[in-house]
Design a protein around this motif. Sequence first.
Motif, short mmCIF file in Angstrom:
data_model
loop_
_atom_site.label_atom_id
_atom_site.label_comp_id
_atom_site.label_asym_id
_atom_site.label_seq_id
_atom_site.Cartn_x
_atom_site.Cartn_y
_atom_site.Cartn_z
N MET A 31 0.83 -1.20 0.00
CA MET A 31 0.00 0.00 0.00
C MET A 31 0.87 1.26 0.00
O MET A 31 0.53 2.26 -0.61
N LEU A 32 2.01 1.20 0.66
CA LEU A 32 2.87 2.36 0.78
C LEU A 32 3.96 2.39 -0.29
O LEU A 32 4.83 3.25 -0.25
N SER A 55 -11.27 8.49 1.21
CA SER A 55 -11.64 9.37 0.10
C SER A 55 -10.68 9.21 -1.07
O SER A 55 -9.47 9.11 -0.90
N ASP A 56 -11.24 9.23 -2.28
CA ASP A 56 -10.42 9.19 -3.49
C ASP A 56 -10.00 10.59 -3.94
O ASP A 56 -9.22 10.73 -4.88
N ASP A 57 -10.51 11.63 -3.29
CA ASP A 57 -10.20 13.01 -3.68
C ASP A 57 -8.78 13.38 -3.29
O ASP A 57 -8.30 13.03 -2.21
N SER A 58 -8.11 14.13 -4.16
CA SER A 58 -6.75 14.56 -3.87
C SER A 58 -6.78 15.67 -2.83
O SER A 58 -7.71 16.47 -2.78
N PRO A 104 -3.17 7.53 -4.43
CA PRO A 104 -4.37 6.72 -4.22
C PRO A 104 -3.99 5.31 -3.80
O PRO A 104 -2.89 4.84 -4.11
N LEU A 105 -4.88 4.65 -3.08
CA LEU A 105 -4.66 3.26 -2.72
C LEU A 105 -4.72 2.41 -3.98
O LEU A 105 -5.48 2.69 -4.90
N GLY A 119 -9.69 5.12 -1.48
CA GLY A 119 -9.02 5.98 -0.53
C GLY A 119 -7.66 6.41 -1.00
O GLY A 119 -7.27 6.20 -2.16
N LYS A 120 -6.94 7.00 -0.08
CA LYS A 120 -5.61 7.52 -0.39
C LYS A 120 -4.75 7.49 0.86
O LYS A 120 -5.25 7.27 1.96
#
Length: 164
Positions: A8-9, A110-113, A147-148, A154-155
């Motif tokens: 993920m990272l 959230s997918d928002d930047s 983003p994930l 998500g992010k």
Amino acid sequence: MGTKVLTMLEPLWQGFPPVDPLAVSGSASRTLPARYESVRCARAFTRETLQGWDLDDLFDSVALVVSELVTNALRHAVLAAPEHPDTAPPARLHLMRWSSRLICAVRDPSDDSPVAGEADSAADSAAESGRGLYLVDSFSDSWGWHPLAGAAHGKIVWAQFRLP
């Protein structure tokens, strides 16, 4: 540190000097419930973790950044979206230490930047919000987000500190 967290990272390693992600000398992670009290819990968790790593001198800067990242995750992702706050997906704080750096990362649904607010105009200096990422940029050595991967929504928003 689990393979899932490392995957993920993965984008954290891009653009950094070569480092083996498996050579993390310390890591700690905490789920943050969908309540603003989680900011206080994140600060306490950060204090305990940094004390355990003998990095007490970094607490003020790191805690400020953690507070801003967690507040943003709660305000703009966790508490903003759900119709039923009791079922809001939590944010998660990750602290990772190498011999030469510390990374604070906050995962949210959230997918928002993230959007950094301007902090240099008179109107902005009076605003109560919108300056969090400006503070993150000012107190950390670098920050970013991604983003994930995969099906996860998500992010991750992260900040890096060089260690003395």
